[in-house]
Design a protein around this motif. Structure first.
Motif, short mmCIF file in Angstrom:
data_model
loop_
_atom_site.label_atom_id
_atom_site.label_comp_id
_atom_site.label_asym_id
_atom_site.label_seq_id
_atom_site.Cartn_x
_atom_site.Cartn_y
_atom_site.Cartn_z
N TRP A 76 3.74 -10.21 6.89
CA TRP A 76 2.60 -9.64 6.17
C TRP A 76 2.10 -8.36 6.87
CZ3 TRP A 76 -2.47 -9.18 8.00
CH2 TRP A 76 -3.48 -8.98 7.04
N ALA A 77 1.94 -8.46 8.19
CA ALA A 77 1.44 -7.32 8.95
C ALA A 77 2.41 -6.15 8.87
CB ALA A 77 1.20 -7.72 10.40
N LEU B 23 3.51 -12.21 10.65
CA LEU B 23 4.22 -11.03 11.14
C LEU B 23 4.81 -10.23 9.99
CD1 LEU B 23 6.14 -12.63 14.16
CD2 LEU B 23 4.10 -11.19 14.28
N GLY C 145 1.16 3.43 4.82
CA GLY C 145 1.02 2.30 5.73
C GLY C 145 -0.38 2.23 6.34
N MET C 146 -0.82 1.03 6.64
CA MET C 146 -2.12 0.87 7.27
C MET C 146 -1.99 0.99 8.78
SD MET C 146 -3.36 -2.29 4.92
CE MET C 146 -4.70 -2.88 5.91
N LEU D 201 4.62 -5.44 6.49
CA LEU D 201 4.62 -4.82 5.15
C LEU D 201 3.43 -3.86 5.00
CD1 LEU D 201 5.56 -7.71 2.69
CD2 LEU D 201 7.03 -5.95 3.67
N LEU D 202 2.25 -4.33 5.43
CA LEU D 202 1.06 -3.49 5.28
C LEU D 202 1.12 -2.28 6.20
CD1 LEU D 202 -1.89 -6.03 4.96
CD2 LEU D 202 -0.45 -5.02 3.19
N HIS D 203 1.67 -2.51 7.39
CA HIS D 203 1.73 -1.44 8.38
C HIS D 203 2.68 -0.32 7.93
CE1 HIS D 203 1.50 0.47 12.24
NE2 HIS D 203 2.77 0.28 12.52
N PHE D 204 3.78 -0.68 7.31
CA PHE D 204 4.75 0.34 6.89
C PHE D 204 4.28 1.04 5.61
CE2 PHE D 204 8.69 0.36 9.42
CZ PHE D 204 8.32 -0.56 10.37
N GLY D 205 3.94 0.27 4.62
CA GLY D 205 3.54 0.87 3.34
C GLY D 205 4.72 1.47 2.60
N ARG D 206 4.51 1.70 1.33
CA ARG D 206 5.57 2.16 0.45
C ARG D 206 6.24 3.45 0.93
NH1 ARG D 206 6.88 0.73 -4.64
NH2 ARG D 206 8.08 2.33 -5.70
N PRO E 238 0.84 -1.20 0.00
CA PRO E 238 0.00 0.00 0.00
C PRO E 238 0.87 1.25 0.00
CG PRO E 238 -0.05 -1.10 2.14
CD PRO E 238 0.68 -2.01 1.21
N GLU E 239 0.42 2.32 -0.67
CA GLU E 239 1.23 3.55 -0.74
C GLU E 239 1.52 4.06 0.67
OE1 GLU E 239 2.89 5.28 -3.02
OE2 GLU E 239 2.41 3.60 -4.36
N TYR F 15 11.97 -4.85 8.02
CA TYR F 15 11.62 -4.58 9.42
C TYR F 15 10.66 -5.61 10.03
CZ TYR F 15 13.57 -0.31 7.60
OH TYR F 15 14.38 0.57 6.97
N ALA F 16 10.57 -6.79 9.44
CA ALA F 16 9.79 -7.86 10.06
C ALA F 16 10.68 -8.52 11.13
CB ALA F 16 9.39 -8.89 9.02
#
Lengths: 566, 554
Positions: free
Chosen positions: B401-402, B399, A122-123, B404-409, A119-120, B352-353
């Motif tokens: 997966w979470a 962990l 972070g969530m 990657l989504l938490h940080f974002g591009r 995602p652009e 950062y995982a």
């Protein structure tokens, strides 16, 4: 009484023997010389060179880790498959199976989301947790209610999870590759190993390492014994393996270029016959394997006898206690009739035991143990000339998840011997109860003793694949066995809960009755695939099924709408 | 034309028969038995010699020396002397590892009763705090790549832990959630590396496993094509995992030297290619000096000779894909290059995982299928696994997966700006310090340096006393600092440069130029001993010490 031969006499005999053999050789050489005299020398030279070349070539052919019949069979099927019509037919079948597999793998996924890009922005924490929960809800067979064979061994009690969560927070970033940066996690691993050595009655000399799972422990032991064989000048190491041993041994053999000498288990008790092992030992034998118990049938090999054979021929014996490692040591041996299987036997050189099975830790930990350091050192890897510094690592990994070690450590302390004892008794009692129940169903036939933690059975009277399929519809997930077709239930703590055994047995009886009443119907789904797969003579096609299955696990679901949750 | 050919043929044929007669003449007097025995023996000897030569690419004289030394060890006096030295080393090593353990209480038996929760957590806390290095203060090279114990991130991970602690992708039907997470992580990372739609891969337990799996896949691919003794061609700067894989999977290795910038010599690589070659390797960046190899050229070689090319992005896996967006120059290194067939990338470093996750990607399933293991005739069922493990920790997947989504591009780009910026600042400061030379090009996040005026290992030892933990390199003697998010602050870099200056000044002024430091002694000795099994013994001492019980008290 044998007369004592004195030293002088011994020397004399040796001298005469040498002289005699020297003379024989001379006579032989003379004979050969006479025979060869008339042949033109250059012909002789070319012929010998050619012959030597042929012999080496043949030797290489023999070294290839396959029997000649398999080589011929593989070649034959390869030729058949090269016919375009056949290939087209096979491709069609594989495609059909791929569609089926894709359907069954993605069946539970009704979220309509698939994240294919970072995602652009972070969530937020809550969003991620919400999505993770959504994914958790996809889980359908309720393993905590004892519906699944194996898979989760712990009952995930709330208090336990609280401790583990705290430990997780402390050690999430730790890494035993750097023992000086993370001295705590290093110590935890040392303690876990020492506790396990003690459980398996290894003395002060016993040692080992933790690994990420049972397969890894087995692979490491094979590696250590292969390297030991290499050091002793063996160039083509062999593993003597009962056919009931875990697939990880075959994996290790493929990885490390070892040859598997497979010993079929006996029909009567599904144990390996030690005499057959003894017959298979030769100078290339790098290790012998026994299981306590094995995965397909849950029967324990006769480790005591195998150990003596291994000791006599100086071949390391590996005892695969991945399943029984955290059950057997906690049982009263005489009450439960458990024979010796651990380092008390002098032939046992290495053992594998899964802490993440009946050791009840979260997934990702197991131990491999050795009788003494000289075996373990063959497992260590070190690169003395690397530009990045002298590099040494105990297992296959470089960096390792310290958190798995910390969790295992915490679990072992949390439970203690008394709790493991109580749980081991519960598992074994439940297993024997289910075994007795299955015995009473005349259409079903037990395979092996089924007296530790696995109840394994088949049938001569009904289609066992259909049995599995119908049990599946009643939300009982059993593991499929093949050659011969069968099923097994691996009993976990979740099956010891009240009512589970009765419900399971009554469903078994109903399903069997149902099949007997409607004998013409066929099995469907994955169970049917198993039945079909066993009949295919060209195993490379089955391998393609396996590839298709794994590919599907990584594929996008066919009905994606969004790439992120709104 | 035809006449010329006929003439050629005649001369060749007549020459052949001349040679034949000559050979016959020479051999008439030889005893036929001797002839047979000699030719059989000779061929046998030649085969053995060839095998011996092909086994390793270490220079012959070094191998001979090692061999001689290993024989010397059979002399009891020599062995006794060595044992004495080893036991001395053992004591030092054990002390250095156990010195953090001040209490010296060791659990060696499973306690009979359950330990109460408080006690477990207390002990765990004590163990966690045994470490003395300031990871959060940016004192440690590599190892922990994100803010240690960052509250927000850790809370998220702890939540995920609760639902995924027992999940296991070996049973995708029981745990469809973590199966899907893995599929998503693979797709996300493949997209970062411009993977074509066919790109695929698996999650592994770490960079070493990712690398080993790629080597395994290429070995199996080569063997399926009839190559019996596959050869891999790797730069000397490639990660140790390649040599590990070679030893495990019986692959021969050819090490290619690097140029003065620490980039692999592509011409030498080209010359080393044989018909047995199963893979070419380049690093982006390499571990020792943090330099990015010329991947474009290696990709071209791979394409020209139809050999798979593996790009090792383990270390910088989550920096290099963001460098363009962060405003730094980086040549193309990913699947955009047609020759690149696989890439390894660590999610547990700059992704950062938490520790225990990495990714191996392939251009197409054709390669990945050679990594899969399946056994179709096992009584326990058709058994198929994608990686080396059987059961795997689904937790690690969740962990990753979470995270990657938490940080974002955006966050990854921001952090890349800071980390690579800090590395460039440090790299610019190195040549200004008297006596220090920048080793390699410090293209990404690792800054390596060496010295021709004093012993660089002494610098590492002295910095260690000041609380800085650096990595030591060899051939040539050097040390490096791998900058993480914990160092990506001006105050850390400035403090380090200041300490480094002081330490270098001090050592340059000392009479022995640092040759008496303990690390210098170890590496100096290791480089001198031709018998590498002796150095191996020392590493065994080190690993054994990690598992040893502490001796009571000091």
């Amino acid at each position: 009484m044998i007369p004592r031969i004195d030293h002088y006499l011994k020397m004399e005999i040796a001298k005469n023997f040498l002289l005699l053999s020297g003379e024989t050789l001379q006579i032989f050489a003379h004979l050969v010389e006479k025979q060869l005299q008339d042949i033109e020398k250059s012909h002789l030279l070319v012929a010998t060179l050619f012959l030597t070349f042929l012999i080496t070539l043949f030797g290489r052919f023999r070294d290839a880790r396959k029997s000649i019949t398999t080589v011929v069979k593989d070649k034959f099927f390869k030729v058949v498959r090269s016919i375009p019509y056949v290939q087209k037919k096979i491709d069609e079948e594989i495609e059909k199976i791929r569609v089926d597999l894709s359907h069954s793998i993605h069946a539970s996924d009704n979220s309509g989301v698939f994240c294919s890009k970072l995602p652009e922005m972070g969530m937020k924490t809550e969003q991620v947790v919400e999505m993770a929960d959504l994914y958790t809800k996809m889980e359908s067979p309720k393993y905590l209610e004892g519906r699944v064979s194996g898979a989760v061994f712990s009952d995930e009690s709330e208090e336990e999870m609280k401790v583990y969560t705290e430990v997780f927070k402390r050690f999430a970033w730790s890494n035993p590759l750097w023992p000086k940066l993370f001295p705590g996690v290093r110590k935890m691993e040392a303690e876990v190993i020492r506790m396990c050595c003690d459980l398996m009655n290894g003395g002060e000399e016993a040692c080992g390492t933790m690994s990420t799972g049972g397969s890894m422990s087995i692979i490491l032991a094979c590696l250590a014994h292969r390297n030991r064989a290499y050091k002793r000048g063996v160039t083509k190491p062999e593993i003597i393996l009962p056919s009931s041993a875990h697939a990880a041994f075959y994996k290790a053999a493929e990885l490390f270029c070892m040859h598997v000498v497979e010993i079929p288990v006996e029909k009567k008790d599904h144990k390996v016959d030690p005499r057959k092992i003894k017959k298979s030992i030769n100078k290339n034998t790098a290790m012998i394997v026994g299981s306590t118990p094995n995965f397909p049938y849950g029967s324990m090999d006769d480790i005591e006898t195998i150990s003596e054979i291994a000791y006599k021929y100086d071949v390391p014996l590996h005892v695969d206690a991945c399943l029984g490692g955290f059950i057997l040591p906690f049982l009263n041996a005489s009450e439960y009739e458990i024979p010796k299987f651990d380092f008390r036997l002098r032939g046992v050189c290495s053992m594998s035991a899964d802490t993440h099975k009946y050791g009840l830790t979260p997934k990702g930990s197991s131990v491999v143990l050795y009788k003494s350091k000289e075996y373990l050192h063959n497992q260590y890897f070190c690169h003395t000339d690397w530009q990045g510094g002298i590099y040494a690592s105990p297992t296959l990994e470089g960096s390792r998840a310290g958190v798995n070690i910390a969790l295992c450590w915490a679990t072992m302390l949390y439970h203690g011997k008394s709790s493991y004892e109580q749980k081991a008794r519960a598992v074994v009692d439940t297993t024997r109860k289910i075994r007795d129940g299955i015995k009473n169903i005349p259409e079903l036939k037990l395979q092996g003793a089924s007296d530790i933690c696995i109840v394994s059975f088949t049938s001569d009277k009904i289609d066992i694949h259909r049995f599995q399929d119908m049990m599946n519809r009643r939300e009982w997930q059993l593991s499929a066995l093949q050659f011969p077709s069968g099923v097994h239930l691996m009993v976990t703590l979740n099956h010891t809960k009240e009512g589970v055994v009765d419900e399971f047995l009554s469903d078994c009886r109903e399903v069997v009755k149902n099949i007997v009443d409607n004998p013409s119907k066929k099995a469907e789904g994955a169970a049917a695939l198993y039945g079909m797969a066993q009949k295919i003579p060209d195993r490379s096609i089955v391998r393609e099924f396996a590839n298709a299955y794994l590919d599907t696990c990584y594929s996008e679901p066919p009905f994606v709408k969004k790439t992120r949750l709104e | 034309m035809a006449g010329k050919l006929a003439l050629y043929k005649d001369t060749v044929v007549s020459n052949f028969w001349d040679l034949w007669d000559y050979l016959n003449g020479k051999l008439t007097r030889v005893n036929p038995v001797v002839l047979v025995v000699a030719s059989v023996g000779g061929t046998y000897f030649l085969i053995k010699l060839r095998r011996l030569l092909r086994r390793s690419d270490r220079p012959i004289h070094k191998r001979l020396m090692g061999y001689v030394f290993s024989w010397l060890r059979c002399i009891p006096q020599v062995q006794r002397k060595i044992d004495q030295e080893l036991s001395k080393t053992r004591k030092e090593v054990v002390d250095s590892i156990h010195k953090y353990d001040t209490e010296r209480v060791f659990i060696k038996e499973l306690p009979y009763d359950a330990t109460n929760t408080e006690k477990i957590l207390q002990t765990a806390k004590k163990y966690e705090q045994m470490g003395t290095f300031g990871v959060n203060e940016g004192r440690v090279s590599g190892a922990v790549y994100t803010a240690y114990q960052a509250e927000d991130h850790l809370e998220l991970l702890a939540e995920v832990f609760k639902s995924y602690a027992y999940s296991n992708p070996l049973h995708p039907d029981v745990f469809p959630g973590c199966r899907k997470m893995e599929a998503e992580v693979i797709r996300i990372v493949a997209n970062l590396y411009s993977g074509p739609p066919d790109a695929c891969g698996t999650l592994t337990t770490g960079g070493t496993e990712s690398i080993m799996l790629a080597c395994l896949a290429y070995r199996n691919r080569a063997q399926a094509r009839g190559i019996e003794e596959p050869l891999m061609i790797i730069p000397v700067t490639a990660h140790a995992a390649f040599d590990k894989a070679a030893g495990l999977f019986n692959i021969r290795v050819k090490h290619i030297p690097v140029d003065k910038d620490s980039r692999v010599d592509v011409n030498a690589m080209k010359r080393a290619i044989t018909r047995d070659t199963c893979m070419l390797v380049g690093s982006a960046p390499n571990f020792p000096t943090g330099t990015v190899d010329n991947i474009l050229a290696i990709s071209e070689l791979g394409r020209k000779y139809k050999i798979p090319v593996h790009v090792d992005c383990c270390l910088g896996g989550f920096l290099v894909p963001f460098m363009m967006d962060a405003g730094f120059n980086v040549p193309v290194f990913d699947f955009q290059l047609p020759g690149v067939t696989s890439i390894s990338c660590d999610t547990h470093k700059y992704g950062y995982a938490p520790k225990g996750s990495s990714v191996i990607l392939y251009r197409s399933p054709e390669y990945l299928h050679h990594q899969y293991f399946s056994i179709t005739e096992w009584p326990g069922g058709i058994y198929a696994t994608p990686t080396l493990s059987g059961s795997r920790s689904g937790l690690t997947i969740a962990l990753t997966w979470a995270t990657l989504l938490h940080f974002g591009r955006n966050e990854y780009i921001e952090r890349t700006k800071k980390i690579v910026g800090a590395a460039q600042k440090l790299a610019a400061a190195i040549p200004k310090i008297p006596g220090l030379i920048l080793h390699g090009k410090a293209d990404v996040s690792v800054v390596a340096f060496r010295s021709e005026q004093f012993n660089i290992y002494a610098v590492s030892d002295k910095l260690n006393k000041l609380g800085w933990n650096l990595n030591t390199l060899q051939y040539p003697d050097a040390i490096h600092f791998c900058l993480t998010y914990n160092q990506a602050r001006d105050e850390v870099i400035n403090a380090f440069i200041k300490d480094l200056e002081n330490v270098c000044k001090e050592i340059a002024a000392s009479p022995k130029k640092g040759n008496d430091s303990s690390t210098a002694a170890i590496y100096g000795l290791a480089a001198q001993i031709p018998d590498k099994t002796l150095v191996e013994d020392v590493t065994h001492v080190f690993l054994d010490a990690c598992y040893a019980m502490p001796e009571k008290g000091h």
